[in-house]
Write an enzyme that holds these catalytic residues in place. Sequence first.
Site, PDB file in Angstrom:
ATOM      1  N   ASP A 177     -44.353  19.093 -77.129  1.00 29.08           N
ATOM      2  CA  ASP A 177     -43.557  17.960 -76.634  1.00 29.08           C
ATOM      3  C   ASP A 177     -42.971  18.302 -75.270  1.00 29.08           C
ATOM      4  OD1 ASP A 177     -42.160  15.602 -76.497  1.00 29.08           O
ATOM      5  OD2 ASP A 177     -40.635  16.178 -77.952  1.00 29.08           O
ATOM      6  N   ASP A 186     -40.223  17.372 -69.028  1.00 31.49           N
ATOM      7  CA  ASP A 186     -38.924  17.904 -69.425  1.00 31.49           C
ATOM      8  C   ASP A 186     -38.958  18.243 -70.909  1.00 31.49           C
ATOM      9  OD1 ASP A 186     -39.072  15.067 -69.931  1.00 31.49           O
ATOM     10  OD2 ASP A 186     -36.941  15.125 -70.469  1.00 31.49           O
ATOM     11  N   ASP A 207     -49.464   7.021 -73.799  1.00 36.51           N
ATOM     12  CA  ASP A 207     -48.405   8.031 -73.786  1.00 36.51           C
ATOM     13  C   ASP A 207     -48.527   8.897 -75.033  1.00 36.51           C
ATOM     14  OD1 ASP A 207     -46.134   9.394 -72.930  1.00 36.51           O
ATOM     15  OD2 ASP A 207     -44.725   7.865 -73.609  1.00 36.51           O
ATOM     16  N   GLU A 222     -37.572  12.177 -70.008  1.00 34.47           N
ATOM     17  CA  GLU A 222     -37.890  11.404 -71.203  1.00 34.47           C
ATOM     18  C   GLU A 222     -36.958  11.728 -72.350  1.00 34.47           C
ATOM     19  OE1 GLU A 222     -39.872  10.562 -75.108  1.00 34.47           O
ATOM     20  OE2 GLU A 222     -39.188  12.465 -74.266  1.00 34.47           O
ATOM     21  N   HIS A 247     -44.543  13.641 -70.187  1.00 30.72           N
ATOM     22  CA  HIS A 247     -43.312  14.106 -69.532  1.00 30.72           C
ATOM     23  C   HIS A 247     -43.269  15.630 -69.575  1.00 30.72           C
ATOM     24  CE1 HIS A 247     -41.073  15.161 -73.280  1.00 30.72           C
ATOM     25  NE2 HIS A 247     -41.786  14.182 -73.809  1.00 30.72           N
TER      26      HIS A 247
END
Length: 486
Positions: free
Chosen positions: A156, A123, A217, A190, A121
């Site tokens: 992240d 975001d 993932d 996410e 992801h």
Amino acid sequence: MKKLKIAFLILASFLVVFLIVTGIRAMMVETKQPKPIPTTEAFDEETAVKHMSEAITYETISYQDRTKFNLNEFDRFIEFLQKSYPLVHEQLELEKVNEYALVYKWKGSDPSKKPIGLTSHYDVVPVLSGTEANWEQKPFSGAVSDEKIWGRGTLDDKIGVIGILEAAEHLLKQNFKPERDMYFMFGHDEEIGGDEGASAIANLMKERGITFEFVLDEGGAIVENMVPGVNQPVGVVGISEKGSATAELTIEGSGGHSSQPKNRTNIGRIASAIAKLEETQFKGDLRGPGEDLFEFVAPEMSFGMKYVFANKFIFEPIIEKILLGQPATAALIRTTIAPTIFQAGEQYNALPEEAKVIINHRLMPGDSLEDVKEFIEETIDDPDIKVTVTGNEASSVSSIDSWQFKTIQQAARNVYTDAVIAPYLMFAGSDARHYDPVSKDTYRFLPVQITGEDLNRMHGTNEHVSIKNYLNAIKFYIEIMKEGNK
């Protein structure tokens, strides 16, 4: 005296046989690690670092209030991807879901084979207001300093998005032709649950009848000093993630003046309920993904630790007691109890008419929301306290004996040749759970070697990734694309 001597000899003989049998069991434990084939892939590292640096400068922040999203930043990020990865955008099909979730399809040569999916992801969480000055580099600077790339999203999880695209661009330059279809699926929400990103992508795949051999993932990582008795770094691959439940305990009753309190007030009864739950706790049980973790690391342990885990059927109560001694390992073998919000009272001299506590539970695979509710009600034993439990149960548990898991193991070992790669139970949530209905197996692994301090930086201050780790992540994704197409 003769009988005592015979009894002693019998006992000694039994002890000798016991030690021989258990010792042989320990010596017969075989490694579960594939032999590494060190990667020889070479790519333009300088350009790769520049791309990661620039990716961090786009403030693709997720807020619980979706009206706060600065969608212009999301648009700019997508334009950056198109500019930075020309071959990907020329040769792969790109579909946008809900405008901002991205699905890239790399068509394979053999339509009879099921596809694989790599997901991340782009975001990020907000920077806590007032902490900006605590950052060594500005949180959205993407600064490259001290052999590190700095900023929100370096760990992240823009490292996943950029790492996958760098790997794909490199393989396209090498004229690599996959046998099976590969999907790269990048969510944009996410951090707030993935409802419009990963969930919508998974629903679209389900509508089209597309099922994956496996989806990979973010999740576990490679950490040093993680497992007692293991000197090598241990890379943990999440094969399931714990469920998350919110329990609300409420009691109502007459308030009154604080000068004439009852022996048991609303606050006292809720406090007593919390104390009972914390004193009792869910039963610890070394099973499922937690047990799998130790089966994979036991062959790499020192002999003493290997002896214990090779004979787990004897020593399991002792192992469980040791694991329950630390919060991190206790969470591996039981459903957890964490009171997080207590609400009662408004005036110092008035008894509250209502008291309420919110408790967060992280559920083990096999424990249901109904199980949690029953446990709470039986433990607190107070019929006047109303208990409601909402949330989601643990995800399905993926295979550790399949070629899918072994593919991830092999790819990781090809890059981190001295690491022990093992399955584990992920405590936090990820987008992977959304893909359970459309994938045979779902795994969770961030291919970087990090410290416990790095884990705290993921949503905190001074998030950064070393250049070496970032480049290794690209190498891993190259390896997983190749290994997954053998």
